[in-house]
Design a protein around this motif. Sequence first.
Motif, PDB file in Angstrom:
ATOM      1  N   GLY A  59       0.818  -1.200   0.000  1.00  0.00           N
ATOM      2  CA  GLY A  59       0.000   0.000   0.000  1.00  0.00           C
ATOM      3  C   GLY A  59       0.858   1.259   0.000  1.00  0.00           C
ATOM      4  N   GLY A  60       0.229   2.394   0.183  1.00  0.00           N
ATOM      5  CA  GLY A  60       0.975   3.643   0.258  1.00  0.00           C
ATOM      6  C   GLY A  60       1.489   4.117  -1.083  1.00  0.00           C
ATOM      7  N   LYS A  61       2.465   5.027  -1.021  1.00  0.00           N
ATOM      8  CA  LYS A  61       2.972   5.660  -2.233  1.00  0.00           C
ATOM      9  C   LYS A  61       3.737   4.689  -3.122  1.00  0.00           C
ATOM     10  N   SER A  62       4.462   3.740  -2.518  1.00  0.00           N
ATOM     11  CA  SER A  62       5.230   2.797  -3.332  1.00  0.00           C
ATOM     12  C   SER A  62       4.305   1.940  -4.189  1.00  0.00           C
ATOM     13  N   ALA A  63       3.202   1.479  -3.601  1.00  0.00           N
ATOM     14  CA  ALA A  63       2.242   0.700  -4.372  1.00  0.00           C
ATOM     15  C   ALA A  63       1.564   1.550  -5.437  1.00  0.00           C
ATOM     16  N   ASP A  64       1.307   2.810  -5.130  1.00  0.00           N
ATOM     17  CA  ASP A  64       0.718   3.701  -6.121  1.00  0.00           C
ATOM     18  C   ASP A  64       1.628   3.858  -7.335  1.00  0.00           C
ATOM     19  N   VAL A  65       2.936   3.934  -7.079  1.00  0.00           N
ATOM     20  CA  VAL A  65       3.884   4.080  -8.191  1.00  0.00           C
ATOM     21  C   VAL A  65       3.954   2.795  -9.007  1.00  0.00           C
ATOM     22  N   LEU A  66       4.045   1.637  -8.329  1.00  0.00           N
ATOM     23  CA  LEU A  66       4.181   0.368  -9.040  1.00  0.00           C
ATOM     24  C   LEU A  66       2.925   0.019  -9.828  1.00  0.00           C
ATOM     25  N   LEU A  67       1.760   0.441  -9.337  1.00  0.00           N
ATOM     26  CA  LEU A  67       0.497   0.125 -10.008  1.00  0.00           C
ATOM     27  C   LEU A  67      -0.001   1.280 -10.869  1.00  0.00           C
ATOM     28  N   ARG A  69      -1.008   4.298 -10.254  1.00  0.00           N
ATOM     29  CA  ARG A  69      -2.166   5.071  -9.824  1.00  0.00           C
ATOM     30  C   ARG A  69      -2.028   6.522 -10.278  1.00  0.00           C
ATOM     31  N   ASN A  70      -0.809   7.043 -10.199  1.00  0.00           N
ATOM     32  CA  ASN A  70      -0.496   8.371 -10.733  1.00  0.00           C
ATOM     33  C   ASN A  70       0.460   8.179 -11.902  1.00  0.00           C
ATOM     34  N   LYS A  71      -0.071   8.278 -13.105  1.00  0.00           N
ATOM     35  CA  LYS A  71       0.706   7.939 -14.292  1.00  0.00           C
ATOM     36  C   LYS A  71       1.898   8.864 -14.480  1.00  0.00           C
ATOM     37  N   LYS A  72       1.778  10.125 -14.079  1.00  0.00           N
ATOM     38  CA  LYS A  72       2.892  11.053 -14.266  1.00  0.00           C
ATOM     39  C   LYS A  72       4.085  10.659 -13.394  1.00  0.00           C
ATOM     40  N   ILE A  73       3.812  10.343 -12.124  1.00  0.00           N
ATOM     41  CA  ILE A  73       4.904   9.966 -11.221  1.00  0.00           C
ATOM     42  C   ILE A  73       5.526   8.635 -11.655  1.00  0.00           C
ATOM     43  N   SER A  74       4.700   7.659 -11.985  1.00  0.00           N
ATOM     44  CA  SER A  74       5.218   6.356 -12.400  1.00  0.00           C
ATOM     45  C   SER A  74       6.040   6.474 -13.674  1.00  0.00           C
ATOM     46  N   ALA A  75       5.539   7.254 -14.632  1.00  0.00           N
ATOM     47  CA  ALA A  75       6.283   7.441 -15.878  1.00  0.00           C
ATOM     48  C   ALA A  75       7.592   8.185 -15.631  1.00  0.00           C
ATOM     49  N   SER A  76       7.588   9.144 -14.707  1.00  0.00           N
ATOM     50  CA  SER A  76       8.818   9.877 -14.396  1.00  0.00           C
ATOM     51  C   SER A  76       9.859   8.968 -13.770  1.00  0.00           C
ATOM     52  N   VAL A  77       9.410   8.105 -12.840  1.00  0.00           N
ATOM     53  CA  VAL A  77      10.344   7.169 -12.200  1.00  0.00           C
ATOM     54  C   VAL A  77      10.937   6.213 -13.226  1.00  0.00           C
ATOM     55  N   ILE A 186      16.454  -4.333 -15.789  1.00  0.00           N
ATOM     56  CA  ILE A 186      15.398  -5.287 -16.160  1.00  0.00           C
ATOM     57  C   ILE A 186      14.490  -5.570 -14.968  1.00  0.00           C
ATOM     58  N   GLY A 187      15.093  -5.771 -13.793  1.00  0.00           N
ATOM     59  CA  GLY A 187      14.290  -5.982 -12.598  1.00  0.00           C
ATOM     60  C   GLY A 187      13.434  -4.773 -12.248  1.00  0.00           C
ATOM     61  N   PHE A 188      13.979  -3.579 -12.439  1.00  0.00           N
ATOM     62  CA  PHE A 188      13.231  -2.357 -12.143  1.00  0.00           C
ATOM     63  C   PHE A 188      12.047  -2.209 -13.087  1.00  0.00           C
ATOM     64  N   VAL A 189      12.275  -2.461 -14.379  1.00  0.00           N
ATOM     65  CA  VAL A 189      11.188  -2.369 -15.354  1.00  0.00           C
ATOM     66  C   VAL A 189      10.123  -3.422 -15.073  1.00  0.00           C
ATOM     67  N   ALA A 190      10.574  -4.630 -14.721  1.00  0.00           N
ATOM     68  CA  ALA A 190       9.612  -5.692 -14.401  1.00  0.00           C
ATOM     69  C   ALA A 190       8.761  -5.310 -13.187  1.00  0.00           C
ATOM     70  N   ALA A 191       9.383  -4.678 -12.192  1.00  0.00           N
ATOM     71  CA  ALA A 191       8.638  -4.272 -10.998  1.00  0.00           C
ATOM     72  C   ALA A 191       7.609  -3.196 -11.303  1.00  0.00           C
ATOM     73  N   HIS A 192       7.824  -2.418 -12.372  1.00  0.00           N
ATOM     74  CA  HIS A 192       6.897  -1.351 -12.730  1.00  0.00           C
ATOM     75  C   HIS A 192       5.923  -1.746 -13.840  1.00  0.00           C
ATOM     76  N   THR A 193       6.008  -2.965 -14.323  1.00  0.00           N
ATOM     77  CA  THR A 193       5.092  -3.391 -15.383  1.00  0.00           C
ATOM     78  C   THR A 193       4.292  -4.643 -15.004  1.00  0.00           C
TER      79      THR A 193
END
Length: 238
Positions: A59-67, A69-77, A186-193
């Motif tokens: 939950g929280g902000k980390s889950a929001d980024v991975l899922l 929830r806020n496309k701008k923040i996730s895309a920026s990361v 690769i692991g980072f991209v997998a965690a975000h997709t």
Amino acid sequence: MSEGITPENLINNIMDTLSDKHQSHSSGSFFAEEKSPSVTAQINKLFGRQKPVYNILGGGKSADVLLWRNKKISASVLCGATAVWVLFEWLNYHFLPLVCFGLVVCIIGQFIWLHLLKRAPPHLELPDELFVNISTTIGAEVNRALGFLQHVGSRGDIKQLAIVVGSLLTAAIIATWCNFWTIIYIGFVAAHTLPVVYEKYDDQIDNMVYNVLGKVQNNYSKLDASVLSRIPTRKKFA
């Protein structure tokens, strides 16, 4: 890991957990988005999952980024991680010079902010709890991995030892195909997709994984009956 756990028992336990929850299979396209609640309840949840993916990720902000929830923040990361990977992999930057350049920019920025703009520069400080939490988490995971390897090496189960050694050698061979930064990327991209894809198509993925695990268990049983069961263990030597 207890003394009675073997790779075959682990697969059987996973299949038993899934079988208890499996009522019936539904057919349909992998990309179908609308399902009735009755159909969704009948499809297996991966490894007996009960909580939503959001809660599993903490939950929280980390889950929001991975899922996303806020496309701008996730895309920026994700873009930031891609930029770092490009710097190290394609442009052949080295880590230490890049850190030094970053510190130079920070120092010059502090000087300009204070003496030319006549404004107090922002105070840069990371909380001590951050480093404590990171070191505690990493230390616990390392100790658990070392404990598992020590257990495998001292148990005397040649079959389990062969599986673990084979897995490590396979990972070593895969690691020779790309360098450290590429593996991290690769692991980072997998965690975000992968989490967001699984959250959207969890029913179809659960059903597919259940079928794959069934085939894996069947093939492993054949391998165990023909090869692995003939490998002597410490109990047989006693």
